[in-house]
Design an enzyme around this catalytic site. Structure first.
Site, PDB file in Angstrom:
ATOM      1  N   HIS A 247     -85.654 -66.751 -19.865  1.00  0.00           N
ATOM      2  CA  HIS A 247     -86.256 -65.359 -19.354  1.00  0.00           C
ATOM      3  C   HIS A 247     -87.576 -65.194 -19.584  1.00  0.00           C
ATOM      4  O   HIS A 247     -88.218 -65.320 -20.612  1.00  0.00           O
ATOM      5  CB  HIS A 247     -85.278 -64.387 -20.193  1.00  0.00           C
ATOM      6  CG  HIS A 247     -85.617 -62.964 -19.922  1.00  0.00           C
ATOM      7  ND1 HIS A 247     -86.616 -62.080 -20.063  1.00  0.00           N
ATOM      8  CD2 HIS A 247     -84.821 -62.090 -19.231  1.00  0.00           C
ATOM      9  CE1 HIS A 247     -86.569 -60.943 -19.382  1.00  0.00           C
ATOM     10  NE2 HIS A 247     -85.342 -60.759 -19.045  1.00  0.00           N
TER      11      HIS A 247
ATOM     12  N   HIS B 142     -86.585 -59.193 -29.637  1.00  0.00           N
ATOM     13  CA  HIS B 142     -87.818 -59.193 -30.090  1.00  0.00           C
ATOM     14  C   HIS B 142     -88.678 -58.163 -30.948  1.00  0.00           C
ATOM     15  O   HIS B 142     -87.906 -57.264 -30.871  1.00  0.00           O
ATOM     16  CB  HIS B 142     -88.591 -59.403 -28.999  1.00  0.00           C
ATOM     17  CG  HIS B 142     -88.624 -58.356 -27.752  1.00  0.00           C
ATOM     18  ND1 HIS B 142     -87.549 -58.011 -27.242  1.00  0.00           N
ATOM     19  CD2 HIS B 142     -89.607 -57.692 -27.380  1.00  0.00           C
ATOM     20  CE1 HIS B 142     -87.674 -57.293 -26.324  1.00  0.00           C
ATOM     21  NE2 HIS B 142     -89.007 -56.921 -26.434  1.00  0.00           N
TER      22      HIS B 142
ATOM     23  N   GLU C  51     -93.389 -50.226 -26.721  1.00  0.00           N
ATOM     24  CA  GLU C  51     -92.633 -50.096 -25.533  1.00  0.00           C
ATOM     25  C   GLU C  51     -91.936 -48.838 -25.077  1.00  0.00           C
ATOM     26  O   GLU C  51     -90.993 -48.429 -25.666  1.00  0.00           O
ATOM     27  CB  GLU C  51     -91.658 -51.256 -25.197  1.00  0.00           C
ATOM     28  CG  GLU C  51     -92.333 -52.660 -25.447  1.00  0.00           C
ATOM     29  CD  GLU C  51     -91.258 -53.497 -25.503  1.00  0.00           C
ATOM     30  OE1 GLU C  51     -90.238 -53.366 -25.007  1.00  0.00           O
ATOM     31  OE2 GLU C  51     -91.424 -54.792 -25.913  1.00  0.00           O
TER      32      GLU C  51
ATOM     33  N   HIS D 218     -89.707 -48.218 -28.479  1.00  0.00           N
ATOM     34  CA  HIS D 218     -89.789 -49.331 -29.235  1.00  0.00           C
ATOM     35  C   HIS D 218     -91.060 -49.428 -29.734  1.00  0.00           C
ATOM     36  O   HIS D 218     -91.824 -50.034 -28.784  1.00  0.00           O
ATOM     37  CB  HIS D 218     -89.015 -50.551 -28.876  1.00  0.00           C
ATOM     38  CG  HIS D 218     -87.448 -50.103 -28.407  1.00  0.00           C
ATOM     39  ND1 HIS D 218     -87.251 -50.489 -27.161  1.00  0.00           N
ATOM     40  CD2 HIS D 218     -86.462 -49.366 -28.806  1.00  0.00           C
ATOM     41  CE1 HIS D 218     -85.726 -50.234 -27.036  1.00  0.00           C
ATOM     42  NE2 HIS D 218     -85.406 -49.421 -28.141  1.00  0.00           N
TER      43      HIS D 218
ATOM     44  N   HIS E 120     -85.974 -54.962 -31.489  1.00  0.00           N
ATOM     45  CA  HIS E 120     -84.964 -54.259 -30.355  1.00  0.00           C
ATOM     46  C   HIS E 120     -84.318 -55.796 -29.591  1.00  0.00           C
ATOM     47  O   HIS E 120     -84.972 -56.595 -29.599  1.00  0.00           O
ATOM     48  CB  HIS E 120     -85.690 -53.417 -29.625  1.00  0.00           C
ATOM     49  CG  HIS E 120     -86.734 -53.540 -28.877  1.00  0.00           C
ATOM     50  ND1 HIS E 120     -87.976 -53.842 -29.359  1.00  0.00           N
ATOM     51  CD2 HIS E 120     -86.916 -53.881 -27.658  1.00  0.00           C
ATOM     52  CE1 HIS E 120     -88.818 -54.058 -28.497  1.00  0.00           C
ATOM     53  NE2 HIS E 120     -88.328 -53.904 -27.411  1.00  0.00           N
TER      54      HIS E 120
HETATM   55 FE   LIG Z   1     -89.022 -55.009 -25.413  1.00  0.00          FE
END
Ligand SMILES: [Fe+2]
Length: 455
Positions: A300, A343, A349, A374, A380
């Site tokens: 990803h 992560h 974010e 976050h 999260h």
């Molecule tokens: Fe994130």
């Protein structure tokens, strides 16, 4: 087709490009040839310079425009403090002075539409940091409105460039430099200082804004991707000159200056720019035109692959703010946990949802017009159900996000949250952390002899 199928047609003309030099006139011959400030500009117009950067900024960052207008913008009465009608609500909680800096993961239910508001009175500061007085930081707000701004009223912010992410309704935006129609799935950027007003279509409006106190947005570098991809420069739309001749009506101009509002009055329209040229102007962009790049093998990629606009800091590669989207796209990676990995990020974010469902969250807790935050180094990732499903899915090519558009304001700065966000709006979801990640169970299995060896 890579264009959003809008329900409302846009009646306005645009030029196209990003950071490209523009010149436009509503009347043939209104732009002086070669010189910017002739002794007598054409048609008796006044020449006025609008600076978006220091005069001496490097050439590739220098943003200035020359406006040719009927009356200079300096012609107005003294400014007076201005209070937005608050219906009894204590507006002190809407400034950065009420920021609470907490590490909790936060998620918010969809924010209500305040039908009695307009674009100016219906903005509610939710999160941010820093101060416009020192040109540091950002501010994230929700906005909603059931009314057009009052007749003969304009607004400008001296604080920052405004990125508008419209979630509902249609915004008819009149600026000094021309007109733009903004619909859901389009974004609008209005640089600081430019006067504008917002009229509504047949429906109320709702959305998100990011104010950038430092610098300006630019396109991200493409590196090995090459010369095309992500948001292409040709898809940004820039208004053409459009003016009204009104030197009799009483106009009010509201100014946001270091988070405070002031008002002044003048007897001429602020929208009297007949022609202009330069690099400092508002623009809009249809997110449906974004050219998604992704992995076609395994893993990803970092979400930076979805960056539409970035406002760089002085640290190479680190943004004061990135605007990132998660459009419909194909996932084809093999042997890959396809949703976002777990992560902790040195960047904060803030996420919102324009429409549809976001693939990294199950259970419907992240809804259009809602949000999540976050913060710096707050852990999260996919919730428990998402992890279970993604870990066991058959990995066929699959299109995700059809009918959906999630976005992220990502910043290297630590974000505070206002009292309005945490309490008064009553939108903070209780138990977000508890329901999302505490149900995660251990799947750790190793052969018994290794377990013994470990001891
Ligand atoms: Fe994130």
């Amino acid at each position: 087709m890579p264009v959003t199928p809008f329900a409302v047609q846009d009646p306005y003309e645009y030029n196209t490009g990003f950071a490209s030099y523009q010149e436009t006139t509503a009347v043939p011959g209104a732009l002086p040839i070669a010189c910017n400030s002739p002794q007598k500009p054409p048609y008796g117009l006044y020449a006025e310079k609008l600076s978006g950067t220091a005069f001496t900024a490097p050439r590739d960052r220098n943003l200035q425009s020359w406006l040719y207008r009927i009356i200079p913008s300096a012609s107005h009465a003294d400014f007076e403090p201005y209070s937005v009608p608050s219906k009894g609500q204590d507006l002190r909680g809407l400034t950065s002075s009420s920021y609470k800096f907490i590490p909790d993961q936060l998620r918010f239910d969809p924010f209500d539409i305040e039908e009695s508001s307009d674009f100016l009175t219906g903005r509610r500061l939710l999160s941010g940091c820093g101060s416009p007085s020192t040109k540091t930081g950002i501010a994230i707000s929700m906005f909603s409105a059931g009314n057009s701004m009052p007749s003969k009223q304009a607004f400008y912010s001296a604080d920052g460039d405004l990125l508008v992410v419209l979630q509902h309704g249609v915004m008819d935006v009149r600026t000094e430099l021309g007109r733009l129609l903004v619909r859901p799935n389009e974004i609008l950027v209005i640089p600081r200082g430019i006067r504008y007003r917002v009229d509504l279509g047949s429906e109320a409006i709702r959305g998100y804004t990011l104010e950038l106190y430092d610098g300006h947005f630019q396109l991200p570098e493409l590196g090995p991707i090459g010369s095309n991809g992500l948001a292409n420069a040709r898809d940004f739309q820039i208004p053409v000159a459009a003016y009204e001749e009104d030197t009799e009506s009483k106009w009010s101009v509201v100014c946001q200056f270091n988070e405070q509002l002031f008002i002044t009055h003048q007897e001429h329209s602020p929208f009297d720019v007949v022609a202009w040229h330069g690099l400092y102007y508002p623009f809009k962009y249809d997110l449906g035109r974004f050219n998604v790049i992704g992995s076609t093998s395994f893993d990803h990629p970092d979400p930076s692959i979805y960056t539409v606009l970035t406002a760089p800091s002085n640290t190479p590669g680190m943004a004061i703010a990135d605007f990132v989207i998660f459009p419909p796209r194909w996932l084809v990676q093999e042997d890959t946990f396809r949703p976002p990995w777990y992560h902790r990020n040195t960047m904060a974010e803030f996420m919102g949802l324009i429409c549809g469902d976001y693939d990294a969250k199950s259970g419907g807790g992240f809804k259009p017009a809602g949000a999540s935050l976050h913060n710096v180094m707050s852990s999260h990732g996919g919730d428990s159900d998402t992890h279970h499903k993604a870990s066991n899915d058959k990995l066929e090519p699959r299109k995700i996000g059809t009918g959906s558009m999630a976005f992220m304001f990502e910043t290297s700065l630590m974000l505070g949250v206002t009292d309005w966000g945490l309490t008064w709006s009553k939108k903070r979801q209780a138990g977000y952390q508890e329901h999302s990640w505490q149900p995660l169970k251990s799947h750790f299995t190793i052969p018994e002899h290794l377990r013994s060896h470990d001891k």
